[in-house]
Write a protein that holds these residues in place. Structure first.
Motif, PDB file in Angstrom:
ATOM      1  N   ARG A 147     -12.874  14.543  -0.973  1.00  0.00           N
ATOM      2  CA  ARG A 147     -12.030  15.573  -0.825  1.00  0.00           C
ATOM      3  C   ARG A 147     -12.536  16.768  -1.797  1.00  0.00           C
ATOM      4  N   ALA A 187     -14.075  20.375  -0.787  1.00  0.00           N
ATOM      5  CA  ALA A 187     -13.625  21.385  -1.212  1.00  0.00           C
ATOM      6  C   ALA A 187     -14.675  22.258  -1.714  1.00  0.00           C
ATOM      7  N   SER A 246     -16.737  23.754   0.803  1.00  0.00           N
ATOM      8  CA  SER A 246     -16.093  25.013   1.576  1.00  0.00           C
ATOM      9  C   SER A 246     -16.140  26.165   0.497  1.00  0.00           C
ATOM     10  N   PRO A 268      -8.733  17.345 -11.531  1.00  0.00           N
ATOM     11  CA  PRO A 268      -8.902  17.312 -12.987  1.00  0.00           C
ATOM     12  C   PRO A 268      -9.706  16.231 -13.677  1.00  0.00           C
ATOM     13  N   ALA A 308      -4.955  14.463 -16.148  1.00  0.00           N
ATOM     14  CA  ALA A 308      -6.180  14.375 -15.372  1.00  0.00           C
ATOM     15  C   ALA A 308      -6.293  12.883 -14.884  1.00  0.00           C
ATOM     16  N   ASP A 315      -3.347  12.153  -7.244  1.00  0.00           N
ATOM     17  CA  ASP A 315      -3.046  13.363  -6.570  1.00  0.00           C
ATOM     18  C   ASP A 315      -2.507  14.416  -7.054  1.00  0.00           C
ATOM     19  N   PRO A 316      -3.127  15.325  -7.945  1.00  0.00           N
ATOM     20  CA  PRO A 316      -2.802  15.906  -8.881  1.00  0.00           C
ATOM     21  C   PRO A 316      -1.864  17.036  -8.369  1.00  0.00           C
ATOM     22  N   LEU A 317      -2.432  17.814  -7.111  1.00  0.00           N
ATOM     23  CA  LEU A 317      -1.837  18.824  -6.640  1.00  0.00           C
ATOM     24  C   LEU A 317      -0.217  18.641  -5.881  1.00  0.00           C
ATOM     25  N   ARG A 318      -0.096  17.173  -5.525  1.00  0.00           N
ATOM     26  CA  ARG A 318       1.260  16.824  -5.198  1.00  0.00           C
ATOM     27  C   ARG A 318       2.082  16.437  -6.317  1.00  0.00           C
ATOM     28  N   ALA A 374       0.633  24.656 -10.088  1.00  0.00           N
ATOM     29  CA  ALA A 374       0.461  25.534 -11.286  1.00  0.00           C
ATOM     30  C   ALA A 374       0.113  26.844 -10.861  1.00  0.00           C
ATOM     31  N   HIS A 377      -9.659  30.931  -0.352  1.00  0.00           N
ATOM     32  CA  HIS A 377      -9.526  30.353  -1.478  1.00  0.00           C
ATOM     33  C   HIS A 377      -8.320  29.452  -1.124  1.00  0.00           C
ATOM     34  N   ARG A 402      -7.958  27.622   1.459  1.00  0.00           N
ATOM     35  CA  ARG A 402      -8.640  26.691   2.342  1.00  0.00           C
ATOM     36  C   ARG A 402      -9.470  25.749   1.407  1.00  0.00           C
ATOM     37  N   TRP A 403     -10.103  26.250   0.469  1.00  0.00           N
ATOM     38  CA  TRP A 403     -10.670  25.172  -0.260  1.00  0.00           C
ATOM     39  C   TRP A 403      -9.890  24.310  -1.207  1.00  0.00           C
ATOM     40  N   VAL A 404      -8.633  25.102  -1.839  1.00  0.00           N
ATOM     41  CA  VAL A 404      -7.688  24.241  -2.617  1.00  0.00           C
ATOM     42  C   VAL A 404      -7.266  23.223  -1.756  1.00  0.00           C
ATOM     43  N   ARG A 441      -8.529  21.739   1.010  1.00  0.00           N
ATOM     44  CA  ARG A 441      -9.464  20.737   1.096  1.00  0.00           C
ATOM     45  C   ARG A 441      -9.303  19.732   0.035  1.00  0.00           C
ATOM     46  N   SER A 442      -9.248  20.096  -1.027  1.00  0.00           N
ATOM     47  CA  SER A 442      -9.394  19.433  -2.508  1.00  0.00           C
ATOM     48  C   SER A 442      -7.976  18.043  -2.629  1.00  0.00           C
ATOM     49  N   ALA A 443      -7.010  18.761  -1.692  1.00  0.00           N
ATOM     50  CA  ALA A 443      -5.808  17.874  -1.661  1.00  0.00           C
ATOM     51  C   ALA A 443      -5.723  17.352  -0.278  1.00  0.00           C
ATOM     52  N   GLY A 444      -6.630  17.400   0.630  1.00  0.00           N
ATOM     53  CA  GLY A 444      -6.411  16.629   2.013  1.00  0.00           C
ATOM     54  C   GLY A 444      -5.144  17.274   2.570  1.00  0.00           C
ATOM     55  N   ALA A 462      -1.399  28.733  -3.666  1.00  0.00           N
ATOM     56  CA  ALA A 462      -2.096  27.731  -3.860  1.00  0.00           C
ATOM     57  C   ALA A 462      -1.192  26.706  -4.656  1.00  0.00           C
TER      58      ALA A 462
END
Lengths: 242, 235
Positions: free
Chosen positions: A2, A6, A9, A90, B66, B70-73, B77, B93, B95-97, B99-102, B140
């Motif tokens: 992932r 990201a 992207s 993180p 850290a 699954d930090p964004l879940r 912030a 912007h 969309r890439w965020v 991607r990082s969280a699936g 975001a």
């Protein structure tokens, strides 16, 4: 994975990266047009163009990190992206690995397209006078692509340390295009031949300094520099406040 | 549950935070209040793993941020500004965020609508007003429908309509069981929104309790705040 998606992207949607692609394609192809029309083909035809075109790779590597730290005044909506990046991913080690991988993928792609464009141009303009594309030429092309990727990583590593793209960009781009400081240095100090760019150039050009270095050795020396720099960058990046 | 345990932070010879201890509970809006420079942002940055404490720790449901898988879940912030690069579009912007969280792109469109900047999705962040930038940052934060929201000065840069909207929105989030922690230096704007109040002054917690407890015998939250944070030598 992932994190890598990201980061890819991010690269694909950053105008500065498009600039890097434009520079990496137009500069060497443009020089190839000029040299093909004016000069006589030699052993470095096509490859000396790529030695300058590497500035596209440098811009890409620097922009990948520099864009995280771009700041503006209080009144603007744009702000340091690194806070968003680190709340999304993180683990700093994981983030730096993902960024490095994304830069490798993008630079390799750029290098392959640029090499095709440069040699395509040369063959179009010189016809039968163009240097043959034999096994040795292909090996040198591989060397050139490796050189581009390693230079991009050099830019990435330096920018992690400076947190600002301007200084690494100025040093690396100037050195690879306008004034080749490392080359001049190597004229007086043989040890300077082992600097990353001069060592790495052996992979695809016939650059000569007072020290003879075989292509593979040169590539390994450059890779060692890049590895040490990335390890240092990683250590600093994982320890300091964002 | 967000827990801050004896956080201390020094920078050079300067002490920024001293023994910061408090909790932000699920289903409640916790207002983290203090004058500018009191240490609100520093505390939140430590929670999010952006800065390191000199001692103590901040935990998200008992874990360091850290180390979350699954930090964004866990936490959405919003820190300073939009957190977006100026030359990317708002949509790119998010969309890439995502991607990082699936998270998929339909959710990106949802949050663009939710915060009211769908029309500006294809514009570069550099063209956004401060308020639109804050809305983008909030979008975001909401992408992965996090269990907790951590918002640093969320009403800064918002117009009155935006402030009204975010108050209602945050109350709804708390009612849905989420933990909401927001910092602010503006008291009057928040008294109707928060359940719990933590007041910080010069890097130390000076009050911590429910809105009623902290206000206690003062006329209102604002009066309580000024009584607690005023320079004692001057008044």
């Amino acid at each position: 994975m992932r994190a890598l998606r990201a980061e890819l992207s991010k690269l694909a949607t950053l105008p500065f990266v498009w600039l890097a692609f434009a520079a990496g394609l137009i500069v060497p192809t443009g020089i190839a047009v000029i040299t093909s029309l004016t000069g006589t083909p030699g052993p470095d035809t096509g490859f000396s163009e790529l030695a300058v075109g590497v500035l596209g790779a440098i811009i890409l590597g620097v922009a990948a990190i520099g864009s995280e730290y771009t700041t503006e005044g209080e009144e603007s909506a744009g702000s340091r992206q690194i806070t968003t990046t680190l709340t999304a991913i993180p683990s700093r080690t994981q983030l730096l690995l993902a960024k490095t991988a994304a830069v490798i993928v993008a630079t390799a792609l750029l290098a392959v397209v640029a090499i095709a464009a440069v040699f395509g141009t040369i063959h179009l303009l010189l016809g039968t006078d163009a240097p043959a594309l034999d096994g040795q030429a292909l090996a040198r092309m591989g060397g050139a692509a490796t050189y581009w990727v390693l230079m991009a990583l050099l830019g990435l590593g330096l920018t992690v340390l400076t947190r600002n793209g301007i200084i690494p960009m100025a040093i690396l781009v100037a050195n690879s295009s306008a004034v080749t400081v490392t080359y001049l240095l190597a004229q007086s100090f043989p040890a300077a031949s082992y600097l990353p760019d001069l060592a790495g150039m052996r992979m695809f050009t016939t650059v000569r300094t007072s020290v003879e270095i075989a292509p593979l050795t040169g590539g390994l020396i450059m890779a060692a520099w890049v590895t040490v720099l990335l390890l240092a960058a990683g250590t600093v990046f994982t320890r300091r406040d964002a | 549950m967000l827990t801050f345990e004896h956080l201390t932070k020094t920078r050079g010879s300067r002490t920024i935070l001293t023994d910061i201890t408090f909790k932000a509970r699920p289903g409640r809006v916790t207002g983290f209040l203090g004058p500018n420079g009191a240490g609100k942002s520093s505390t939140l940055r430590i929670l999010l793993g952006l800065d390191r404490p000199t001692s103590g720790q901040a935990l998200v449901d008992g874990q360091r941020f850290a180390s979350l898988r699954d930090p964004l879940r866990s936490i959405g912030a919003l820190l300073d500004g939009s957190g977006a690069h100026r030359s990317r579009t708002g949509r790119a912007h998010l969309r890439w965020v995502a991607r990082s969280a699936g998270v998929d792109n339909t959710r990106v469109e949802e949050v663009l609508e939710l915060v009211g900047i769908a029309d500006a999705g294809n514009k570069r962040v550099a063209t956004y007003s401060l308020g639109m930038g804050r809305r983008l940052g909030l979008a975001a934060a909401l992408l992965a429908e996090p269990a907790a929201l951590v918002l640093d000065e969320p009403i800064n840069g918002l117009d009155p309509e935006g402030i009204r909207w975010i108050r209602t929105f945050l109350r709804e989030q708390a009612q849905a069981g989420r933990t909401v922690l927001l910092s602010s230096h503006l008291m009057g704007e928040l008294a109707e929104t928060v359940d719990d109040v933590v007041i910080i002054r010069d890097g130390r917690i000076v009050a911590d309790g429910t809105l009623a407890e902290v206000t206690s015998d003062h006329k209102n939250l604002e009066d309580a705040f000024f009584a607690l944070t005023a320079d004692r030598g001057q008044r």
